[in-house]
Design an enzyme around this catalytic site. Structure first.
Site, PDB file in Angstrom:
ATOM      1  CD  GLU A 118      -2.833  -1.283   2.344  1.00  0.00           C
ATOM      2  OE1 GLU A 118      -4.064  -1.177   2.291  1.00  0.00           O
ATOM      3  OE2 GLU A 118      -2.206  -1.553   3.390  1.00  0.00           O
ATOM      4  CD  GLU A 138      -3.690  -6.281   3.603  1.00  0.00           C
ATOM      5  OE1 GLU A 138      -3.039  -5.229   3.617  1.00  0.00           O
ATOM      6  OE2 GLU A 138      -3.834  -6.979   2.566  1.00  0.00           O
TER       7      GLU A 138
END
Length: 266
Positions: A118, A138
């Site tokens: 990210e 995740e």
């Protein structure tokens, strides 16, 4: 001469050399992005944004790993209410990186996973070492990306490819990342930072305010519809006519042709 600026975290520093700033994450051995490091990245973004000496920026985690994700040991103890308060702060720090008003390249060695990926996506460009691994794992922890992964990834690689990576949590290698548009270049292991320096050197003596305006127009324009984007572009286009570099660039073009202007960054 290299100049080093310390941030709020001992694990993040800004190193400036020949107008190129490197925001360096250094928390052995996998550069987990704890809350303090996340905040320090936002602070580092502010430092390089405000420093007129800095013409371009590199995000780097060192020779072995970019960042293997958030600090899961820290996150494991956090409750829903903790994260309601924390999630906007994570995004605020990463948005500060994304809005650095200068060209930014992420130099990826080793793992860029979860929050690490990210962070890399906040850069304008990404160069990955051949042995790099990227992804949003995740889902394997029972959660979803929370620092922009569900949004920036889809904008970079398209909706279906983003859903594949987010739904499965699988890691991809540098060549697949290049093929889907997640990275822009692949280089030999150990050379990501040098490659990034080569990529940004062209901007060191460029028209700083025009580069800033171009980044603003593209990034802000993508947040809305075409009509809004065109309005943003028109304002930025008109704005650069107030700069010295616009005068230099046009005069040089008329006299000597394109690509020969010596800009002053003002």
């Amino acid at each position: 001469m290299t100049r080093t600026v310390e941030t709020a975290s001992e694990h993040v520093r800004v190193e400036i050399d020949s107008s190129i700033a490197t925001i360096r994450i250094d928390r052995p051995k996998m550069n987990p992005l704890s809350t303090s490091i996340q905040d320090a990245l936002g602070e580092a973004a502010g430092i390089v944004s405000a420093d007129d000496e800095v013409a371009a920026v590199i995000l780097w985690g060192g020779e072995k790993v970019f960042a293997a994700g958030a600090d899961i040991k820290e996150m494991e103890t956090m409750s829903y209410t903790d994260m309601v308060e924390r999630a906007p702060l994570i995004q605020k720090a990463f948005t500060a990186v994304a809005r650095i008003p200068k060209p930014v390249v992420a130099a990826i060695e080793g793992y860029a996973l979860g929050a690490g990926n990210e962070l890399a996506m906040c850069a304008d460009f990404r160069v990955a070492a051949l042995d790099a691994k990227l992804g949003q794992p995740e889902i394997l922890l029972g959660v979803i990306p929370g620092a922009g992964g569900s949004q920036r990834l889809a904008r970079l690689v398209g909706v279906s490819k983003a859903k594949d990576l987010v739904y499965t949590g699988r890691m991809i290698d540098a060549n697949e990342a290049l093929a889907i548009g997640l990275v822009d270049d692949v280089c030999p292991a150990g050379s990501a930072h040098d490659t990034a320096v080569s990529m940004v050197q062209r901007y060191v003596h460029g028209p700083a305010f025009a580069l800033r305006a171009a980044k603003e127009a593209i990034d802000r324009g993508l947040d809305g519809d075409l009509e809004t984007g065109l309005a943003i572009e028109a304002m930025q286009f008109a704005g650069v006519f107030a700069t010295k570099d616009r005068e230099i660039g046009m005069a040089s073009f008329v006299k000597d042709g394109p690509g020969k202007a010596s800009f002053e960054g003002r």
